[in-house]
Design an enzyme around this catalytic site. Structure first.
Site, mmCIF file in Angstrom:
data_model
loop_
_atom_site.group_PDB
_atom_site.id
_atom_site.type_symbol
_atom_site.label_atom_id
_atom_site.label_comp_id
_atom_site.label_asym_id
_atom_site.label_seq_id
_atom_site.Cartn_x
_atom_site.Cartn_y
_atom_site.Cartn_z
ATOM 1 N N SER A 182 -31.645 8.399 13.534
ATOM 2 C CA SER A 182 -30.342 7.852 13.168
ATOM 3 C C SER A 182 -29.347 8.990 13.169
ATOM 4 O O SER A 182 -29.645 10.079 12.657
ATOM 5 C CB SER A 182 -30.368 7.235 11.761
ATOM 6 O OG SER A 182 -30.919 5.954 11.776
ATOM 7 N N GLU B 214 -10.656 9.981 14.406
ATOM 8 C CA GLU B 214 -10.264 8.636 14.807
ATOM 9 C C GLU B 214 -11.276 7.572 14.373
ATOM 10 O O GLU B 214 -11.148 6.427 14.767
ATOM 11 C CB GLU B 214 -10.090 8.603 16.330
ATOM 12 C CG GLU B 214 -9.074 9.602 16.877
ATOM 13 C CD GLU B 214 -9.633 11.031 17.037
ATOM 14 O OE1 GLU B 214 -10.842 11.230 16.775
ATOM 15 O OE2 GLU B 214 -8.854 11.919 17.417
ATOM 16 N N SER B 215 -12.265 7.897 13.578
ATOM 17 C CA SER B 215 -13.230 7.015 12.925
ATOM 18 C C SER B 215 -14.670 7.525 13.091
ATOM 19 O O SER B 215 -15.028 8.506 12.472
ATOM 20 C CB SER B 215 -13.089 5.545 13.314
ATOM 21 O OG SER B 215 -11.891 5.010 12.769
ATOM 22 N N HIS C 213 -28.632 4.426 16.359
ATOM 23 C CA HIS C 213 -29.940 4.243 15.733
ATOM 24 C C HIS C 213 -30.912 3.903 16.866
ATOM 25 O O HIS C 213 -30.628 3.000 17.662
ATOM 26 C CB HIS C 213 -29.922 3.099 14.722
ATOM 27 C CG HIS C 213 -28.954 3.299 13.597
ATOM 28 N ND1 HIS C 213 -29.087 4.301 12.664
ATOM 29 C CD2 HIS C 213 -27.822 2.636 13.260
ATOM 30 C CE1 HIS C 213 -28.092 4.231 11.800
ATOM 31 N NE2 HIS C 213 -27.306 3.238 12.141
ATOM 32 N N CYS D 258 -9.586 4.506 16.208
ATOM 33 C CA CYS D 258 -8.250 3.985 15.939
ATOM 34 C C CYS D 258 -7.249 4.894 16.641
ATOM 35 O O CYS D 258 -7.531 6.047 16.946
ATOM 36 C CB CYS D 258 -7.980 3.885 14.445
ATOM 37 S SG CYS D 258 -8.214 5.406 13.544
#
Lengths: 118, 118
Positions: free
Chosen positions: B55, B62-63, B68, B83
């Site tokens: 993981s 920007e986020s 996974h 974003c």
């Protein structure tokens, strides 16, 4: 339908704006949400933006939780991605909605990893 | 439709199984994918599971990007959440699909944060 993972996408509108800009509060809330779900925390990464907004991720054994906030709109996007049957992501979702004082939310559930071999 | 964020959900099937269990490879690949998108990396958290699976999350200005993996099925779930208009998440998606040797993929785009006030 048998899926490897369950992915909850939370649209959280009309939240408490002060809470959405409080990194410390959001970190403890997301960690507590993971605990509510019965998940095991492996790591986390949180960042405060200027002039406002927070991004945070909690990695759990069963996948992850994240939140991105836009305090200026009273809005947060949150995801709860889990795998296995030992966790209850819905409990984490309910907990987040309540703690953020969210008055307008939607939850979309998306199964992840629907495989022919399962 | 004006949304605060663009969320790409990648279902990556029939990938290279060895790559899916290689934390070092996956970390460098996810970081490179962020770079391909033109994103700015803030932090990352990767974990190897026993007997298999990885993981990983890369937090960007920007986020975020995450992956996974289930090497035993040749499957990975990956998300690219961005974003703003300065990044190109589709480039990160194409890059991931290629680097993982994925022969069967789907990409679902979900707008996040569609607000009345925008």
């Amino acid at each position: 339908m048998n899926a490897l993972g369950k992915h909850l996408l939370l649209e959280l509108k009309d939240c408490n704006k002060e809470s959405l800009n409080d990194l410390s509060f959001l970190k403890s809330t997301l960690l507590a949400a993971a605990s509510e779900a019965g998940a095991t925390v492996l790591g986390e990464s949180f960042h405060q933006f200027n002039p406002q907004g927070v991004s945070g991720v909690v990695v759990i054994t069963e996948s992850h939780l994240f939140i991105h906030t836009w305090p200026e709109y009273g809005y947060a996007a949150a995801d709860i991605f889990t795998c296995g049957n030992s966790v209850q992501p819905e409990k984490a979702a309910e907990f987040l909605i309540e703690k953020l004082g969210c008055k307008n939310h939607s939850v979309q559930e998306i199964p992840r990893g629907i495989l022919d071999t399962q």
